[in-house]
Design a protein around this motif. Structure first.
Motif, short mmCIF file in Angstrom:
data_model
loop_
_atom_site.label_atom_id
_atom_site.label_comp_id
_atom_site.label_asym_id
_atom_site.label_seq_id
_atom_site.Cartn_x
_atom_site.Cartn_y
_atom_site.Cartn_z
N ASN A 36 33.32 26.62 -35.16
CA ASN A 36 32.70 25.31 -35.21
C ASN A 36 31.45 25.33 -34.33
O ASN A 36 31.48 25.82 -33.21
CB ASN A 36 33.67 24.23 -34.70
N GLY A 37 30.37 24.78 -34.85
CA GLY A 37 29.12 24.79 -34.11
C GLY A 37 28.27 26.03 -34.36
O GLY A 37 27.18 26.16 -33.79
N ALA A 38 28.74 26.93 -35.24
CA ALA A 38 27.98 28.15 -35.50
C ALA A 38 26.77 27.90 -36.37
O ALA A 38 25.85 28.73 -36.42
CB ALA A 38 28.89 29.20 -36.16
N GLY A 39 26.74 26.77 -37.11
CA GLY A 39 25.62 26.46 -37.96
C GLY A 39 25.92 26.47 -39.44
O GLY A 39 25.03 26.26 -40.26
N ARG A 388 36.98 10.65 -33.86
CA ARG A 388 36.58 11.11 -35.20
C ARG A 388 35.34 11.98 -35.16
O ARG A 388 35.06 12.71 -36.13
CB ARG A 388 36.36 9.91 -36.13
N PHE A 389 34.58 11.93 -34.07
CA PHE A 389 33.36 12.72 -33.98
C PHE A 389 33.60 14.11 -33.40
O PHE A 389 32.66 14.90 -33.27
CB PHE A 389 32.31 11.98 -33.14
N LEU A 390 34.83 14.42 -33.04
CA LEU A 390 35.15 15.75 -32.51
C LEU A 390 35.39 16.73 -33.65
O LEU A 390 35.73 16.36 -34.77
CB LEU A 390 36.39 15.68 -31.62
N SER A 391 35.26 18.02 -33.34
CA SER A 391 35.61 19.07 -34.29
C SER A 391 37.12 19.06 -34.52
O SER A 391 37.88 18.47 -33.75
CB SER A 391 35.18 20.44 -33.76
N GLY A 392 37.55 19.74 -35.58
CA GLY A 392 38.98 19.81 -35.86
C GLY A 392 39.76 20.42 -34.72
O GLY A 392 40.86 19.95 -34.37
N GLY A 393 39.21 21.46 -34.11
CA GLY A 393 39.91 22.09 -32.98
C GLY A 393 40.05 21.17 -31.79
O GLY A 393 41.12 21.10 -31.16
N ASN A 394 39.00 20.42 -31.47
CA ASN A 394 39.08 19.49 -30.34
C ASN A 394 39.98 18.31 -30.65
O ASN A 394 40.68 17.79 -29.77
CB ASN A 394 37.68 19.02 -29.95
#
Length: 495
Positions: A36-39, A388-394
């Protein structure tokens, strides 16, 4: 078919893509992977017209293209199927397939033509069981995905982006999706396939592009690499660091959770023991009773037969609140529907259980919340942010923190890493082992056999709601599947 060259994008002065290049051939499945966040999502949104690049160029069939709106990308033959499906649930299948492009006759919508063409498209996808006049809300998630694909074909899409297409599918539905992907590539469509699941990436794709921190790390032919190399490229460490060491047998404590003769409408003859410090894995095919077992222990669909103890004390929870008070916590398989209130803050979600049941951590101070979130290594530092704005992992880490606030003795995990990237998976795996080492009893359900094998001290296999065998640490996938697919007669013969 497609060339994306030197794509660069920044948001609020922060560069999230650094000169990333990607190409796609007709009939190819090209996987795009990364944490997540890799682009990944940003790159796909540049292609689908949801964002415009700061620099770089896109060519389709050798022709330069520039998209300022998704409709322009679709007109150029580019479609996208998001993890969260973009269908109108109260409209029919045909209305969704031709949404915004309805055929007309004498100035009116030609519903007969729309239904006829929808039927033809669904037949091409081997989905004739879907009636064009069916409201979409009545379809399973897998069939709704098929409607999304039919919608793309109706728009003459030749390049299809599939973003985490199996995240919400049951196991038996995944095979249907794979068959659908192969049908599409046989027609000459090119598919960009974004997923965290290594097994499906290696089963479907011809090439894999790895992104990390907004840069392309590598692009390799799938046949020339393996899971270990791809994970290493994604997260910078080898796969064997993915699973923390198991507990030594002598380090395990006394039994914390026991079930003897447990049963209900879905389960029969359940006998299990989980000791302090132990991770008991639960395996089985879809419908074998894995989730039903967790829900029975948690009192959501309680046992109607047999007995259960927690730390030696008899318990018989008839509802989740009673199970929580007995020291049992359940991290369910659907965190958005069952684990979180998405429009509330990280802080409020962390304190959901303690506020509702009145046990565990006292008070709602920032210090308590911060300590719990530090414990699960949440990367988002704003406790006031909507979850809801967090990544699935968070999001999954917030669910775990919520249950740790109740100070449980037994932790039930049902698909704990579904829909999270490999970095978050590794963090959750480490956390599960740390919690076990602190004396909790952990029951771990997973449909990903490598995860189950890597994390479990023992594996209980279920089939048709009954135990089909118990295996020691480190069983092979073949051993698990042999028991999971055994018939009742096979089980009796083995006994």
């Amino acid at each position: 078919m497609l060339l994306m060259q030197d794509m660069t994008k920044s948001f609020l002065g922060i560069r999230v893509l650094h000169s990333v290049s990607l190409d796609l051939d007709p009939g190819e499945v090209h996987a795009v992977v990364g944490e997540n966040g890799a682009g990944k999502s940003t790159l796909m949104k540049l292609l689908s017209g949801e964002h415009t690049p700061d620099s770089g160029r896109i060519e389709i069939d050798g022709t330069p293209r520039a998209f300022g709106h998704p409709a322009q990308a679709q007109a150029a033959g580019v479609g996208i199927i998001h993890q969260e499906l973009a269908l109108l649930p109260d409209r029919t299948v045909a209305e969704n397939v031709f949404l915004g492009r309805e055929p007309t006759r004498r100035g009116l919508v030609d519903r007969a033509a729309m239904a006829r063409r929808t039927t033809e498209l669904l037949a091409e996808l081997n989905a004739s069981e879907i009636a064009p006049d069916t409201p979409v809300r009545e379809l399973s998630v897998a069939l709704q995905q098929t409607v999304e694909v039919a919608k793309a074909l109706a728009a003459d899409v030749r390049i299809l982006i599939m973003d985490e297409p199996t995240a919400a599918l049951a196991e038996h539905e995944v095979a249907t999706l794979f068959d659908l992907v192969r049908r599409l590539t046989a027609r000459g469509l090119g598919i960009l396939y974004v997923s965290h699941r290594m097994r499906e990436i290696f089963e479907l794709s011809q090439r894999i592009t790895v992104l990390k921190d907004g840069r392309r790390v590598t692009c390799v032919r799938t046949a020339d690499t393996d899971v270990d190399q791809i994970v290493s490229a994604m997260v910078g460490r080898e796969l064997r660091a993915y699973y923390p060491p198991r507990a030594a047998p002598e380090a395990l404590g006394e039994p914390v959770l026991t079930v003897a003769g447990g049963g209900n409408d879905r389960l029969s003859d359940i006998d299990l023991t989980v000791r302090a410090g132990e991770v008991l894995g639960v395996a089985g095919l879809q419908g074998s009773g894995r989730s039903a077992l967790a829900r029975a222990i948690f009192g959501a669909d309680p046992f109607t037969r047999g007995s259960m103890t927690v730390a030696g004390r008899p318990v018989r929870p008839r509802r989740p609140r009673e199970a929580i008070r007995a020291g049992i916590a359940l991290v369910g398989e659907d965190r958005k529907a069952e684990g979180l209130t998405l429009r509330q803050s990280v802080r409020d979600n962390t304190l959901l259980v303690t506020r509702a049941v009145g046990i565990g951590e006292r008070g709602g101070g920032e210090e308590t919340v911060t300590r719990l979130l530090d414990r699960v290594r949440l990367t988002s530092r704003s406790t006031g942010r909507e979850v809801r704005f967090l990544s699935g992992g968070n999001q999954q880490k917030v669910v775990i923190a919520k249950w740790l606030a109740a100070r449980p003795r037994v932790l039930l995990f049902d698909e704990p890493t579904r829909g999270v990237d490999v970095g978050a998976k590794a963090a959750i795996h480490t956390l599960v082992r740390e919690l076990a080492a602190e004396g909790l009893a952990v029951l771990l359900i997973s449909s990903e056999l490598p995860e189950l094998i890597g994390m479990s001290d023992r594996v209980l296999v279920l089939s048709d709601g009954r135990p089909a065998g118990e295996l020691p640490a480190g069983p092979s996938e073949e051993e698990i599947m042999r028991r999971a697919t055994a018939t009742g007669a096979d089980r009796a013969g083995a006994a």
